[in-house]
Motif scaffolding. Structure first.
Motif, PDB file in Angstrom:
ATOM      1  N   PHE A 142       0.825  -1.200   0.000  1.00  0.00           N
ATOM      2  CA  PHE A 142       0.000   0.000   0.000  1.00  0.00           C
ATOM      3  C   PHE A 142       0.867   1.261   0.000  1.00  0.00           C
ATOM      4  O   PHE A 142       0.604   2.212  -0.734  1.00  0.00           O
ATOM      5  N   GLY A 143       1.920   1.267   0.810  1.00  0.00           N
ATOM      6  CA  GLY A 143       2.837   2.408   0.856  1.00  0.00           C
ATOM      7  C   GLY A 143       3.543   2.630  -0.468  1.00  0.00           C
ATOM      8  O   GLY A 143       3.701   3.771  -0.921  1.00  0.00           O
ATOM      9  N   VAL A 144       3.964   1.547  -1.110  1.00  0.00           N
ATOM     10  CA  VAL A 144       4.629   1.659  -2.415  1.00  0.00           C
ATOM     11  C   VAL A 144       3.654   2.197  -3.468  1.00  0.00           C
ATOM     12  O   VAL A 144       4.007   3.073  -4.267  1.00  0.00           O
ATOM     13  N   VAL A 145       2.419   1.717  -3.441  1.00  0.00           N
ATOM     14  CA  VAL A 145       1.409   2.202  -4.389  1.00  0.00           C
ATOM     15  C   VAL A 145       1.132   3.688  -4.157  1.00  0.00           C
ATOM     16  O   VAL A 145       1.011   4.461  -5.114  1.00  0.00           O
ATOM     17  N   LEU A 146       1.073   4.100  -2.899  1.00  0.00           N
ATOM     18  CA  LEU A 146       0.893   5.526  -2.597  1.00  0.00           C
ATOM     19  C   LEU A 146       2.054   6.362  -3.125  1.00  0.00           C
ATOM     20  O   LEU A 146       1.849   7.438  -3.700  1.00  0.00           O
ATOM     21  N   TRP A 147       3.250   5.863  -2.924  1.00  0.00           N
ATOM     22  CA  TRP A 147       4.439   6.577  -3.401  1.00  0.00           C
ATOM     23  C   TRP A 147       4.396   6.719  -4.925  1.00  0.00           C
ATOM     24  O   TRP A 147       4.652   7.796  -5.457  1.00  0.00           O
ATOM     25  N   VAL A 148       4.073   5.642  -5.619  1.00  0.00           N
ATOM     26  CA  VAL A 148       3.969   5.688  -7.082  1.00  0.00           C
ATOM     27  C   VAL A 148       2.881   6.682  -7.496  1.00  0.00           C
ATOM     28  O   VAL A 148       3.074   7.478  -8.423  1.00  0.00           O
ATOM     29  N   PHE A 149       1.764   6.667  -6.792  1.00  0.00           N
ATOM     30  CA  PHE A 149       0.674   7.590  -7.103  1.00  0.00           C
ATOM     31  C   PHE A 149       1.120   9.038  -6.945  1.00  0.00           C
ATOM     32  O   PHE A 149       0.867   9.875  -7.820  1.00  0.00           O
ATOM     33  N   VAL A 150       1.789   9.348  -5.850  1.00  0.00           N
ATOM     34  CA  VAL A 150       2.221  10.732  -5.600  1.00  0.00           C
ATOM     35  C   VAL A 150       3.310  11.155  -6.575  1.00  0.00           C
ATOM     36  O   VAL A 150       3.262  12.251  -7.136  1.00  0.00           O
ATOM     37  N   PHE A 151       4.295  10.290  -6.810  1.00  0.00           N
ATOM     38  CA  PHE A 151       5.455  10.703  -7.605  1.00  0.00           C
ATOM     39  C   PHE A 151       5.282  10.508  -9.104  1.00  0.00           C
ATOM     40  O   PHE A 151       6.101  11.006  -9.879  1.00  0.00           O
ATOM     41  N   TYR A 152       4.266   9.806  -9.532  1.00  0.00           N
ATOM     42  CA  TYR A 152       4.040   9.654 -10.966  1.00  0.00           C
ATOM     43  C   TYR A 152       2.743  10.299 -11.421  1.00  0.00           C
ATOM     44  O   TYR A 152       2.708  10.951 -12.450  1.00  0.00           O
ATOM     45  N   VAL A 153       1.681  10.113 -10.652  1.00  0.00           N
ATOM     46  CA  VAL A 153       0.382  10.630 -11.082  1.00  0.00           C
ATOM     47  C   VAL A 153       0.193  12.092 -10.669  1.00  0.00           C
ATOM     48  O   VAL A 153      -0.283  12.902 -11.458  1.00  0.00           O
ATOM     49  N   LEU A 154       0.584  12.423  -9.433  1.00  0.00           N
ATOM     50  CA  LEU A 154       0.344  13.768  -8.923  1.00  0.00           C
ATOM     51  C   LEU A 154       1.463  14.765  -9.205  1.00  0.00           C
ATOM     52  O   LEU A 154       1.346  15.929  -8.836  1.00  0.00           O
ATOM     53  N   THR A 155       2.527  14.347  -9.839  1.00  0.00           N
ATOM     54  CA  THR A 155       3.650  15.247 -10.119  1.00  0.00           C
ATOM     55  C   THR A 155       3.216  16.503 -10.883  1.00  0.00           C
ATOM     56  O   THR A 155       3.675  17.595 -10.550  1.00  0.00           O
ATOM     57  N   THR A 172      16.676  11.661  -1.513  1.00  0.00           N
ATOM     58  CA  THR A 172      15.264  12.048  -1.493  1.00  0.00           C
ATOM     59  C   THR A 172      14.378  10.874  -1.881  1.00  0.00           C
ATOM     60  O   THR A 172      13.355  10.615  -1.234  1.00  0.00           O
ATOM     61  N   ASN A 173      14.756  10.160  -2.925  1.00  0.00           N
ATOM     62  CA  ASN A 173      13.946   9.023  -3.363  1.00  0.00           C
ATOM     63  C   ASN A 173      13.891   7.926  -2.307  1.00  0.00           C
ATOM     64  O   ASN A 173      12.814   7.408  -1.996  1.00  0.00           O
ATOM     65  N   VAL A 174      15.023   7.567  -1.752  1.00  0.00           N
ATOM     66  CA  VAL A 174      15.061   6.492  -0.753  1.00  0.00           C
ATOM     67  C   VAL A 174      14.309   6.904   0.506  1.00  0.00           C
ATOM     68  O   VAL A 174      13.509   6.137   1.048  1.00  0.00           O
ATOM     69  N   THR A 175      14.542   8.122   0.963  1.00  0.00           N
ATOM     70  CA  THR A 175      13.860   8.593   2.175  1.00  0.00           C
ATOM     71  C   THR A 175      12.354   8.651   1.968  1.00  0.00           C
ATOM     72  O   THR A 175      11.583   8.208   2.826  1.00  0.00           O
ATOM     73  N   SER A 176      11.924   9.180   0.844  1.00  0.00           N
ATOM     74  CA  SER A 176      10.482   9.311   0.608  1.00  0.00           C
ATOM     75  C   SER A 176       9.812   7.949   0.466  1.00  0.00           C
ATOM     76  O   SER A 176       8.738   7.726   1.039  1.00  0.00           O
ATOM     77  N   ILE A 177      10.424   7.018  -0.253  1.00  0.00           N
ATOM     78  CA  ILE A 177       9.781   5.712  -0.394  1.00  0.00           C
ATOM     79  C   ILE A 177       9.750   4.972   0.943  1.00  0.00           C
ATOM     80  O   ILE A 177       8.767   4.308   1.275  1.00  0.00           O
ATOM     81  N   CYS A 178      10.793   5.131   1.742  1.00  0.00           N
ATOM     82  CA  CYS A 178      10.802   4.491   3.067  1.00  0.00           C
ATOM     83  C   CYS A 178       9.709   5.074   3.959  1.00  0.00           C
ATOM     84  O   CYS A 178       9.035   4.343   4.685  1.00  0.00           O
ATOM     85  N   MET A 179       9.534   6.385   3.906  1.00  0.00           N
ATOM     86  CA  MET A 179       8.485   6.993   4.732  1.00  0.00           C
ATOM     87  C   MET A 179       7.097   6.599   4.247  1.00  0.00           C
ATOM     88  O   MET A 179       6.194   6.376   5.057  1.00  0.00           O
TER      89      MET A 179
END
Length: 176
Positions: free
Chosen positions: A116-129, A145-152
């Protein structure tokens, strides 16, 4: 006093104690309210952790990112903008938690939260960009930035997912 009078007196004192407000039990919170609370707390907590990561330069993305599409002034780039961004992220996380509840509540597993977290990250960084003018694409951001954001995002997904699944499982067990 006789024993009978002592018993009657104790009974009356017991009735008075039951009437006290401190002895009254509150009705349990509904699952809908728990999901909303979990979402808000998760959003505020992980946005605050994101702000700390931003302060220590682990990421170039601050919580005020949510304010950038709106022309509200330069204050949104200051500390007050980050605080308001943290609170708005908490409110948006309520919707995310409700989405998790509707779709994945039956999965009591860390893996569902991670996914779920990975899907949210993909949604924010690909769809909402395109919505966020200050958010560079994934390929233009640095590795930290990428590693920190995906981990969070993963940790947020695990927090929200496992908490909601646990509450749903507890409610199901109580009904049976």
């Amino acid at each position: 006093m006789t024993d009978l009078q002592n018993v009657e007196k104790a009974r009356e004192e017991g009735k008075e104690n039951q009437k006290l407000e401190q002895n009254q039990k509150e009705p349990p919170m509904s699952i809908f309210a728990k999901v909303m609370l979990i979402g808000f707390v998760g959003g505020v907590f992980w946005s605050f952790i994101g702000y700390i990561a931003y302060i220590f330069h682990f990421t170039k993305i601050s919580p005020n990112l949510i304010l950038t599409p709106f022309a509200v002034g330069d204050w949104k780039y200051d500390t007050i903008g980050n605080v308001i961004g943290i609170l708005l992220n908490g409110l948006m996380s309520i919707l995310v938690a409700l989405l998790y509840y509707v779709t994945l509540k039956k999965f009591l597993s860390l893996w569902s939260g991670i996914l779920f977290g990975v899907v949210l990250w993909v949604f924010v960084f690909y769809v909402l960009t395109p919505i966020f003018p200050n958010l560079d694409s994934f390929t233009k951001l640095d590795v930290n930035t990428n590693v920190t954001s995906i981990c969070m995002f993963i940790l947020f997904g695990v927090f929200v997912g496992y908490s909601i699944s646990f509450e749903h499982n507890e409610l199901t067990v109580k009904k049976q």
